[in-house]
Enzyme design. Structure first.
Site, PDB file in Angstrom:
ATOM      1  N   SER A 126       0.803  -1.210   0.000  1.00 45.47           N
ATOM      2  CA  SER A 126       0.000   0.000   0.000  1.00 45.47           C
ATOM      3  C   SER A 126       0.841   1.269   0.000  1.00 45.47           C
ATOM      4  O   SER A 126       0.358   2.336  -0.330  1.00 45.47           O
ATOM      5  CB  SER A 126      -0.906   0.022   1.231  1.00 45.47           C
ATOM      6  OG  SER A 126      -0.136   0.010   2.412  1.00 45.47           O
ATOM      7  N   CYS A 127       2.111   1.161   0.369  1.00 48.90           N
ATOM      8  CA  CYS A 127       2.935   2.368   0.467  1.00 48.90           C
ATOM      9  C   CYS A 127       4.386   2.032   0.233  1.00 48.90           C
ATOM     10  O   CYS A 127       5.074   1.549   1.119  1.00 48.90           O
ATOM     11  CB  CYS A 127       2.769   3.025   1.838  1.00 48.90           C
ATOM     12  SG  CYS A 127       3.816   4.469   2.052  1.00 48.90           S
TER      13      CYS A 127
END
Length: 293
Positions: A126-127
């Site tokens: 996600s990041c």
């Protein structure tokens, strides 16, 4: 040099219980596969090759070689596709993990730029920025920053068609509803490249890696459309590839807007049928609109 990426499983069937009111029933469902991918490089002279583990990212299997190449480029570790001698999967004894390692052999005597890769070994899907030790290490300098952008005129009619074209091109999203996409379009709205992944930054790295292999960079005459929100790192990766127009279905973060200003990137958010927000516009891109006062 040809990259051969074997067929990998990107979706999986699971059995679920659907609840409707107070009634429940069992159904088969399709979910996106998420597995770790380790990216390794080797460099140096033929007699003294140095092996280094660069990153582990959680990704959707498929187009792994494009992902590895795109990641190395957008992180500033390599500056050209000509820096690469060979890209391939490393087979491991563990059957479940045999296609989860990509090796990138760099050409002899090319020294990779590893100063900016002060990153913990684990990166979430996600990041991709998580793990960097300092914000300064993310501000990778683009080789195309000094190249003047082409004068482009964006048609709102074309822009409004892009989300539907992106969705139509997503094979895995139609089955799972849970995967991100990055699409590269011409100014006339023709889809050039599309890549999917459970991670937004992975989808973009796959797209840039493919474009790099096809000698399309800089991508300053194209529109990049992202299926979700726009983070700082996605703008950083776009800047590395020379992209001058970034649009997204979702919203940008404050840092994404700041970086778009810094790299003179036209930034559009909440692109839907008949509407979008302009977070930053440049003199190089003209979007004909009428004001309501």
């Amino acid at each position: 040099m040809e990259m051969k990426d074997p067929e990998l499983v990107s979706i999986k069937e699971v059995f679920i219980t659907k609840v409707d009111g107070i009634e429940s029933s069992s159904f088969p469902d399709i979910v996106s596969v998420e597995e770790p991918l380790e990216i390794r490089i080797s460099y140096g002279s033929e007699a003294e090759r140095i092996q280094k583990n660069i990153s582990v990212t959680m990704r959707t299997p498929g187009n792994d070689l494009d992902l590895a190449v795109g990641f190395l480029f957008t992180e500033g570790i390599i500056s050209s596709y000509q820096n690469i001698k060979k890209v391939y999967h490393i087979e491991k004894n563990c059957t479940a993990q045999k296609k989860n390692v990509v090796q990138v052999d760099l050409v002899e005597n090319f020294v990779p730029h590893l100063v900016q890769t002060d990153r913990n070994f684990y990166t979430t899907s996600s990041c991709g920025v998580c793990g960097k030790s300092a914000i300064e290490s993310i501000r990778t300098v683009s080789a195309f920053k000094a190249i003047p952008s082409s004068k482009l005129k964006l048609s709102t009619a074309v822009l409004y068609q892009l989300p539907e074209k992106l969705r139509a091109g997503q094979s895995s999203f139609a089955l799972t509803g849970g995967i991100h996409a990055a699409g590269l379009f011409t100014i006339e709205g023709e889809l050039v490249l599309l890549q999917e992944d459970v991670g937004r930054h992975n989808a973009l790295d796959k797209l840039i890696g493919k474009a790099l292999a096809e000698n399309l960079l800089p991508l300053n005459k194209y529109i990049l459309l992202l299926s979700g929100r726009i983070s700082f790192e996605l703008i950083q990766k776009a800047a590395m590839a020379g992209i001058s127009i970034v649009a997204a279905i979702g919203a940008p973060s404050s840092l994404a807007v700041e970086l778009a200003v810094e790299f003179n990137i036209t930034l559009l958010g909440f692109l839907k049928k008949e509407r979008f927000n302009i977070y930053h516009s440049t003199d190089q891109v003209f979007i004909p609109t009428s004001s309501k006062n």
